[in-house]
Design a protein around this motif. Structure first.
Motif, PDB file in Angstrom:
ATOM      1  N   SER A  44       0.878  -1.151   0.000  1.00 27.24           N
ATOM      2  CA  SER A  44       0.000   0.000   0.000  1.00 27.24           C
ATOM      3  C   SER A  44       0.921   1.208   0.000  1.00 27.24           C
ATOM      4  CB  SER A  44      -0.900   0.004   1.227  1.00 27.24           C
ATOM      5  OG  SER A  44      -1.697   1.171   1.224  1.00 27.24           O
ATOM      6  N   GLY A  45       1.048   1.835  -1.158  1.00 26.28           N
ATOM      7  CA  GLY A  45       2.059   2.870  -1.309  1.00 26.28           C
ATOM      8  C   GLY A  45       3.415   2.206  -1.244  1.00 26.28           C
ATOM      9  N   LYS A  46       4.243   2.609  -0.278  1.00 22.60           N
ATOM     10  CA  LYS A  46       5.555   1.989  -0.105  1.00 22.60           C
ATOM     11  C   LYS A  46       5.579   1.025   1.073  1.00 22.60           C
ATOM     12  CE  LYS A  46       8.153   5.653  -2.295  1.00 22.60           C
ATOM     13  NZ  LYS A  46       9.304   6.547  -2.236  1.00 22.60           N
ATOM     14  N   THR A  47       4.447   0.905   1.764  1.00 20.32           N
ATOM     15  CA  THR A  47       4.367   0.047   2.943  1.00 20.32           C
ATOM     16  C   THR A  47       3.946  -1.361   2.547  1.00 20.32           C
ATOM     17  OG1 THR A  47       3.704   1.945   4.270  1.00 20.32           O
ATOM     18  CG2 THR A  47       3.313  -0.235   5.216  1.00 20.32           C
ATOM     19  N   GLU A  48       4.706  -2.336   2.992  1.00 18.24           N
ATOM     20  CA  GLU A  48       4.370  -3.721   2.699  1.00 18.24           C
ATOM     21  C   GLU A  48       3.223  -4.156   3.599  1.00 18.24           C
ATOM     22  OE1 GLU A  48       6.658  -7.936   2.905  1.00 18.24           O
ATOM     23  OE2 GLU A  48       7.737  -6.257   2.002  1.00 18.24           O
ATOM     24  N   VAL A  49       2.118  -4.534   2.996  1.00 20.74           N
ATOM     25  CA  VAL A  49       0.929  -4.944   3.723  1.00 20.74           C
ATOM     26  C   VAL A  49       0.988  -6.439   4.024  1.00 20.74           C
ATOM     27  CG1 VAL A  49      -1.584  -5.099   3.639  1.00 20.74           C
ATOM     28  CG2 VAL A  49      -0.430  -3.133   2.643  1.00 20.74           C
ATOM     29  N   ALA A  50       1.457  -7.208   3.056  1.00 16.99           N
ATOM     30  CA  ALA A  50       1.535  -8.658   3.246  1.00 16.99           C
ATOM     31  C   ALA A  50       2.655  -9.231   2.402  1.00 16.99           C
ATOM     32  CB  ALA A  50       0.221  -9.306   2.864  1.00 16.99           C
ATOM     33  N   ARG A  51       3.391 -10.166   2.980  1.00 19.01           N
ATOM     34  CA  ARG A  51       4.422 -10.904   2.258  1.00 19.01           C
ATOM     35  C   ARG A  51       3.946 -12.344   2.174  1.00 19.01           C
ATOM     36  NH1 ARG A  51       9.343 -10.938   0.394  1.00 19.01           N
ATOM     37  NH2 ARG A  51       9.997  -8.886   1.001  1.00 19.01           N
ATOM     38  N   ASN A  52       4.021 -12.921   0.981  1.00 23.40           N
ATOM     39  CA  ASN A  52       3.478 -14.260   0.731  1.00 23.40           C
ATOM     40  C   ASN A  52       2.073 -14.378   1.321  1.00 23.40           C
ATOM     41  OD1 ASN A  52       5.767 -15.199  -0.620  1.00 23.40           O
ATOM     42  ND2 ASN A  52       6.772 -15.637   1.314  1.00 23.40           N
ATOM     43  N   PRO A  53       1.142 -13.522   0.861  1.00 22.89           N
ATOM     44  CA  PRO A  53      -0.189 -13.444   1.464  1.00 22.89           C
ATOM     45  C   PRO A  53      -0.865 -14.808   1.604  1.00 22.89           C
ATOM     46  CG  PRO A  53       0.005 -11.966  -0.417  1.00 22.89           C
ATOM     47  CD  PRO A  53       1.276 -12.714  -0.322  1.00 22.89           C
ATOM     48  N   THR A  54      -0.909 -15.545   0.533  1.00 17.72           N
ATOM     49  CA  THR A  54      -1.347 -16.935   0.617  1.00 17.72           C
ATOM     50  C   THR A  54      -0.670 -17.671  -0.520  1.00 17.72           C
ATOM     51  OG1 THR A  54      -3.255 -16.696  -0.828  1.00 17.72           O
ATOM     52  CG2 THR A  54      -3.649 -16.338   1.520  1.00 17.72           C
ATOM     53  N   SER A  55      -0.322 -18.888  -0.261  1.00 16.17           N
ATOM     54  CA  SER A  55       0.395 -19.635  -1.290  1.00 16.17           C
ATOM     55  C   SER A  55      -0.492 -19.975  -2.473  1.00 16.17           C
ATOM     56  CB  SER A  55       0.977 -20.915  -0.689  1.00 16.17           C
ATOM     57  OG  SER A  55      -0.076 -21.721  -0.199  1.00 16.17           O
ATOM     58  N   GLY A  56      -1.802 -19.859  -2.329  1.00 11.56           N
ATOM     59  CA  GLY A  56      -2.714 -20.237  -3.397  1.00 11.56           C
ATOM     60  C   GLY A  56      -3.071 -19.116  -4.349  1.00 11.56           C
ATOM     61  N   GLN A  57      -2.497 -17.938  -4.202  1.00 11.40           N
ATOM     62  CA  GLN A  57      -2.847 -16.811  -5.072  1.00 11.40           C
ATOM     63  C   GLN A  57      -1.898 -16.756  -6.257  1.00 11.40           C
ATOM     64  OE1 GLN A  57      -3.130 -13.162  -2.894  1.00 11.40           O
ATOM     65  NE2 GLN A  57      -4.976 -13.782  -1.844  1.00 11.40           N
ATOM     66  N   TRP A  58      -2.435 -16.910  -7.458  1.00 12.55           N
ATOM     67  CA  TRP A  58      -1.639 -16.842  -8.668  1.00 12.55           C
ATOM     68  C   TRP A  58      -2.495 -16.361  -9.823  1.00 12.55           C
ATOM     69  CZ3 TRP A  58      -3.817 -19.931 -12.316  1.00 12.55           C
ATOM     70  CH2 TRP A  58      -4.526 -21.057 -11.885  1.00 12.55           C
ATOM     71  N   ILE A  59      -1.823 -15.930 -10.884  1.00 12.89           N
ATOM     72  CA  ILE A  59      -2.500 -15.540 -12.122  1.00 12.89           C
ATOM     73  C   ILE A  59      -1.700 -16.135 -13.270  1.00 12.89           C
ATOM     74  CG2 ILE A  59      -1.290 -13.327 -12.316  1.00 12.89           C
ATOM     75  CD1 ILE A  59      -3.980 -12.186 -13.431  1.00 12.89           C
ATOM     76  N   GLU A  60      -2.406 -16.595 -14.276  1.00 10.64           N
ATOM     77  CA  GLU A  60      -1.756 -17.183 -15.448  1.00 10.64           C
ATOM     78  C   GLU A  60      -2.247 -16.484 -16.702  1.00 10.64           C
ATOM     79  OE1 GLU A  60      -1.246 -21.419 -17.785  1.00 10.64           O
ATOM     80  OE2 GLU A  60      -2.851 -21.198 -16.329  1.00 10.64           O
ATOM     81  N   PHE A  61      -1.287 -16.098 -17.563  1.00  7.89           N
ATOM     82  CA  PHE A  61      -1.592 -15.489 -18.855  1.00  7.89           C
ATOM     83  C   PHE A  61      -1.241 -16.508 -19.931  1.00  7.89           C
ATOM     84  CE2 PHE A  61      -0.599 -12.029 -15.953  1.00  7.89           C
ATOM     85  CZ  PHE A  61      -1.725 -11.251 -16.081  1.00  7.89           C
ATOM     86  N   ARG A  62      -2.225 -16.877 -20.735  1.00  2.00           N
ATOM     87  CA  ARG A  62      -2.051 -17.941 -21.725  1.00  2.00           C
ATOM     88  C   ARG A  62      -1.807 -17.379 -23.128  1.00  2.00           C
ATOM     89  NH1 ARG A  62      -6.889 -21.872 -19.446  1.00  2.00           N
ATOM     90  NH2 ARG A  62      -5.852 -22.310 -17.472  1.00  2.00           N
ATOM     91  N   ASN A  63      -1.269 -18.217 -23.999  1.00  2.00           N
ATOM     92  CA  ASN A  63      -0.965 -17.816 -25.383  1.00  2.00           C
ATOM     93  C   ASN A  63      -2.190 -17.392 -26.173  1.00  2.00           C
ATOM     94  OD1 ASN A  63       1.801 -18.168 -25.244  1.00  2.00           O
ATOM     95  ND2 ASN A  63       1.714 -20.294 -25.879  1.00  2.00           N
ATOM     96  N   ASP A  64      -3.356 -17.909 -25.811  1.00  2.00           N
ATOM     97  CA  ASP A  64      -4.573 -17.601 -26.565  1.00  2.00           C
ATOM     98  C   ASP A  64      -5.236 -16.292 -26.145  1.00  2.00           C
ATOM     99  OD1 ASP A  64      -5.603 -18.341 -24.107  1.00  2.00           O
ATOM    100  OD2 ASP A  64      -6.908 -19.922 -24.879  1.00  2.00           O
ATOM    101  N   GLY A  65      -4.544 -15.490 -25.303  1.00  2.00           N
ATOM    102  CA  GLY A  65      -5.090 -14.199 -24.885  1.00  2.00           C
ATOM    103  C   GLY A  65      -6.057 -14.303 -23.721  1.00  2.00           C
ATOM    104  N   ARG A  66      -6.066 -15.430 -23.036  1.00  2.00           N
ATOM    105  CA  ARG A  66      -6.946 -15.646 -21.888  1.00  2.00           C
ATOM    106  C   ARG A  66      -6.101 -15.655 -20.617  1.00  2.00           C
ATOM    107  NH1 ARG A  66     -11.951 -15.602 -22.780  1.00  2.00           N
ATOM    108  NH2 ARG A  66     -12.435 -17.099 -21.181  1.00  2.00           N
TER     109      ARG A  66
END
Length: 147
Positions: A44-66
């Motif tokens: 939040s700004g320059k303040t770290e709110v959470a480090r490794n918030p949860t191990s299950g949070q991820w995002i994937e960008f695929r070749n098909d634009g999805r």
């Protein structure tokens, strides 16, 4: 006369070389974002709110634009990248009747992706309160994390 032709040819070669480098850089941005990314920390700004918030949070960008975004709930849809302005647009298709596009400002390196939501409308917060999500690469290419 031949000197002018030589100068013009030299300028043409330099210009085409510079344009090729710009084009290669743009192609690399879209290729760099492809793959899976895990949340490393939230700021939040320059303040770290959470480090490794949860191990299950991820995002994937695929070749098909999805994309597939696995945070507190699973979201998916299409994405567009504006390399010139470092903007990422995620069009959520979780609820087909209520599709929405969320705009993100991004900073992308080989193994790090920082995403900051772009405020729309008149409710712009001060930049010091702006949330930033820092991701680290966990998988390159378009291989899926969870199908």
């Amino acid at each position: 006369m031949s000197r002018r032709i030589a100068v013009l040819l030299g300028a043409l070669v330099i210009t085409s070389s510079a344009l090729a480098q710009v084009k290669d850089g743009a192609n690399k941005q879209i290729e760099k974002i492809r793959g899976a990314w895990k949340v490393e920390k939230v700021l939040s700004g320059k303040t770290e709110v959470a480090r490794n918030p949860t191990s299950g949070q991820w995002i994937e960008f695929r070749n098909d634009g999805r994309y597939v975004n696995h945070t507190t709930s699973i979201d998916s849809g299409s994405f567009r990248l504006n390399e010139n302005d470092s903007r990422l647009y995620l069009e959520s298709q979780l609820q087909p009747d209520d599709a929405k596009i969320v705009e993100w400002e991004i900073v992308l390196t080989n193994n790090s992706l920082t995403m900051s939501p772009v405020s729309t409308g008149g409710n712009k917060k001060a930049s010091k309160d702006k949330m930033k999500y820092v991701y680290v690469r966990i998988d390159k290419g378009s291989a899926t994390v969870n199908n």
